[in-house]
Design a protein around this motif. Structure first.
Motif, PDB file in Angstrom:
ATOM      1  N   UNK A  12      31.620  13.871 101.493  1.00 50.62           N
ATOM      2  CA  UNK A  12      30.206  14.173 101.442  1.00 50.62           C
ATOM      3  C   UNK A  12      29.726  14.834 102.727  1.00 50.62           C
ATOM      4  N   UNK A  13      30.470  14.581 103.832  1.00 48.64           N
ATOM      5  CA  UNK A  13      30.061  15.163 105.106  1.00 48.64           C
ATOM      6  C   UNK A  13      30.143  16.689 105.094  1.00 48.64           C
ATOM      7  N   UNK A  14      31.059  17.213 104.275  1.00 47.24           N
ATOM      8  CA  UNK A  14      31.229  18.666 104.240  1.00 47.24           C
ATOM      9  C   UNK A  14      29.965  19.372 103.791  1.00 47.24           C
ATOM     10  N   UNK A  15      29.199  18.747 102.888  1.00 44.16           N
ATOM     11  CA  UNK A  15      27.975  19.351 102.387  1.00 44.16           C
ATOM     12  C   UNK A  15      26.885  19.418 103.459  1.00 44.16           C
ATOM     13  N   UNK A  16      27.032  18.612 104.514  1.00 48.39           N
ATOM     14  CA  UNK A  16      25.998  18.577 105.527  1.00 48.39           C
ATOM     15  C   UNK A  16      26.394  19.315 106.805  1.00 48.39           C
ATOM     16  N   UNK A  17      27.568  18.961 107.373  1.00 52.88           N
ATOM     17  CA  UNK A  17      27.919  19.489 108.687  1.00 52.88           C
ATOM     18  C   UNK A  17      28.237  20.984 108.667  1.00 52.88           C
ATOM     19  N   UNK A  18      28.963  21.426 107.657  1.00 52.13           N
ATOM     20  CA  UNK A  18      29.354  22.835 107.640  1.00 52.13           C
ATOM     21  C   UNK A  18      28.138  23.759 107.534  1.00 52.13           C
ATOM     22  N   UNK A  19      27.217  23.583 106.574  1.00 50.17           N
ATOM     23  CA  UNK A  19      26.028  24.444 106.552  1.00 50.17           C
ATOM     24  C   UNK A  19      25.168  24.288 107.804  1.00 50.17           C
ATOM     25  N   UNK A  20      25.095  23.073 108.361  1.00 47.79           N
ATOM     26  CA  UNK A  20      24.287  22.866 109.554  1.00 47.79           C
ATOM     27  C   UNK A  20      24.809  23.687 110.734  1.00 47.79           C
ATOM     28  N   UNK A  21      26.126  23.609 110.973  1.00 48.16           N
ATOM     29  CA  UNK A  21      26.723  24.361 112.069  1.00 48.16           C
ATOM     30  C   UNK A  21      26.646  25.873 111.812  1.00 48.16           C
ATOM     31  N   UNK A  22      26.921  26.250 110.577  1.00 47.19           N
ATOM     32  CA  UNK A  22      26.902  27.668 110.221  1.00 47.19           C
ATOM     33  C   UNK A  22      25.524  28.269 110.467  1.00 47.19           C
ATOM     34  N   UNK A  23      24.490  27.655 109.981  1.00 45.57           N
ATOM     35  CA  UNK A  23      23.144  28.198 110.098  1.00 45.57           C
ATOM     36  C   UNK A  23      22.582  28.047 111.511  1.00 45.57           C
ATOM     37  N   UNK A  24      23.026  27.022 112.236  1.00 41.50           N
ATOM     38  CA  UNK A  24      22.611  26.898 113.641  1.00 41.50           C
ATOM     39  C   UNK A  24      23.153  28.061 114.458  1.00 41.50           C
ATOM     40  N   UNK A  25      24.417  28.394 114.223  1.00 42.85           N
ATOM     41  CA  UNK A  25      25.030  29.523 114.924  1.00 42.85           C
ATOM     42  C   UNK A  25      24.303  30.826 114.585  1.00 42.85           C
ATOM     43  N   UNK A  26      23.995  31.045 113.315  1.00 44.91           N
ATOM     44  CA  UNK A  26      23.318  32.273 112.896  1.00 44.91           C
ATOM     45  C   UNK A  26      21.924  32.369 113.499  1.00 44.91           C
ATOM     46  N   UNK A  27      21.203  31.237 113.523  1.00 44.11           N
ATOM     47  CA  UNK A  27      19.845  31.243 114.080  1.00 44.11           C
ATOM     48  C   UNK A  27      19.870  31.639 115.548  1.00 44.11           C
ATOM     49  N   UNK A  28      20.770  31.043 116.314  1.00 44.20           N
ATOM     50  CA  UNK A  28      20.861  31.357 117.742  1.00 44.20           C
ATOM     51  C   UNK A  28      21.266  32.819 117.948  1.00 44.20           C
ATOM     52  N   UNK A  29      22.220  33.295 117.147  1.00 46.31           N
ATOM     53  CA  UNK A  29      22.678  34.682 117.283  1.00 46.31           C
ATOM     54  C   UNK A  29      21.556  35.667 116.965  1.00 46.31           C
TER      55      UNK A  29
END
Length: 457
Positions: A12-29
């Motif tokens: 269940x963690x995959x549904x949360x951590x992966x999109x969170x990290x992915x979108x955090x990186x995109x937002x900062x970039x």
């Protein structure tokens, strides 16, 4: 992120951590890229704004600067819009992922909301891309100002400039400028001259000979003339017994043998501009009713185009530039190839000019329109003290024929020389352009760019 997905597979963690990290990186970039774009484009826009204040009354340059300012602003807007929407979309997905984690499960509604920013981002990305690449392009100002702007510039200011110019120049200076402005060579005459060059200059090679070579070997000798001395000098008579008379014997521009010594003891050799020699023949053809000159009006005595060129350029390329301009071409390479093909190519170009009605366009070319006998006809060496200066190196290359290597012969005429002052013809180009601008509404400048870009050196 693919590795994280594999690591959190079937959890269940995959549904949360992966999109969170992915979108955090995109937002900062997106935020960093948007900030850099804003800073760089804003600096360029500030520089353009400063230049706009400096240009003041330069109408066309102001139009170009404003166009560049608006275009840069449009590009900046497109890039900032792209990064802003990307950052907002990624932030929304971070919020949705966090909320879904708190709720402990993903519903169909949450999945739809999670994908919605991506669906909205794609069309906005497309619009931003169109803005950036210039599909909504701002119309660039034309090379000529609009007629209403020209009318706003025109007569009162031009008259003020003319009056100011006349007030600061001596009568001799103004007369010399006017004399320069009334000289020209028609494009048809220039082609005729080029076609006769192999007869006037036996070793002429269009692929190698420069304008300087043609001036030294043909134009200077071909513009000499024999002037008889006044009778009072010939016979030492008293003024009241015989009034001075002057007779002139002109050399034909097509003469093959340059004159280096008087043919009579009581005569001197002087010279005039080659364009003046052409004008004499033009006047004769006009009086005889030659078809090319029937429509020529006597009041049209000024050049319509002023040619800027370098004497180190090939003479064939100079002629090609003038013919290409008369025919409305942007490049002169095809014309140059026809000139190098011989008389057949020259006759074809003459036919095209005649058919298009362009054979009588008048050009001001310094090699023909400046009286070389009042300036440089007898001077070949540089006056610079430094033998390695650009002036000295250029003069050294100009003293010999490009093909044979034989030194050019200095002119032996007795025409008074003027390297400066009111009677000099080589220090009045700014005033010449100003006068032509006043007299010829359709005046254009033709820039003959040579292969080595020596024109810009």
């Amino acid at each position: 992120f693919r590795a994280l997905q594999i690591a959190f597979a079937n959890t269940e963690k995959a549904r949360f951590f992966v999109p969170l990290l992915d979108n955090s990186y995109k937002t900062i970039a997106y935020i960093i890229i948007g900030f850099l774009c804003w800073c760089r484009f804003t600096k360029m826009l500030q520089m353009l704004t400063t230049n706009l204040n400096l240009l003041r009354d330069k109408k066309y340059l102001i139009s170009e600067a404003r166009w560049a300012h608006d275009r840069l602003w449009q590009i900046r807007f497109g890039l900032i819009l792209l990064t802003l929407i990307g950052a907002v979309a990624s932030s929304i997905r971070i919020v949705l992922a966090t909320q879904s984690e708190r709720r402990g499960h993903w519903t169909a509604t949450w999945v739809y909301l999670f994908d919605l920013p991506t669906n909205l981002y794609l069309p906005s990305d497309f619009v931003s891309l169109l803005l950036t690449v210039g599909c909504f392009r701002i119309q660039r100002p034309g090379a000529l100002l609009q007629s209403e702007e020209s009318e706003n510039l025109d007569h009162s200011k031009t008259q003020e400039i003319a009056e100011a110019w006349a007030g600061t120049r001596s009568e001799d200076w103004q007369q010399t400028v006017h004399t320069l402005a009334t000289r020209y060579i028609e494009v048809g005459e220039l082609l005729d001259f080029y076609d006769r060059l192999p007869q006037l200059m036996k070793h002429f090679d269009g692929k190698l000979h420069t304008t300087n070579d043609v001036v030294r070997a043909v134009i200077v000798p071909g513009s000499q003339l024999i002037q008889a001395m006044p009778q009072r000098q010939q016979f030492q008579q008293k003024p009241e017994q015989s009034s001075p008379t002057t007779s002139t014997s002109h050399l034909s521009p097509s003469s093959r043998t340059p004159i280096h010594s008087p043919t009579r003891a009581n005569a001197t050799i002087v010279g005039k501009a080659f364009a003046d020699r052409l004008a004499e023949g033009r006047s004769q053809r006009h009086n005889s009713g030659s078809s090319r000159y029937k429509a020529e009006e006597p009041t049209h005595i000024y050049a319509q185009r002023l040619v800027t060129h370098d004497w180190r350029n090939l003479f064939s390329h100079l002629v090609a530039v003038v013919v290409a301009d008369a025919l409305g071409k942007d490049e002169y390479a095809p014309i140059a190839r026809k000139l190098l093909s011989g008389s057949r190519g020259v006759r074809e170009l003459q036919w095209q000019l005649e058919q298009s009605g362009k054979a009588c366009i008048r050009y001001w070319i310094c090699a023909f329109c400046v009286n070389q006998h009042t300036g440089i006809c007898n001077s070949l060496a540089s006056t610079s003290a430094d033998p390695h200066s650009p002036e000295s190196l250029r003069a050294k290359a100009n003293v010999v024929d490009t093909v044979t290597g034989a030194p050019h012969q200095p002119c032996s005429c007795q025409q008074p020389k003027h390297s400066d002052g009111d009677l000099c013809e080589m220090n009045k180009f700014d005033d010449l352009m100003e006068l032509l601008h006043q007299k010829v509404p359709e005046l254009c400048q033709v820039v003959a760019i040579d292969r080595n870009f020596d024109l810009f050196s």
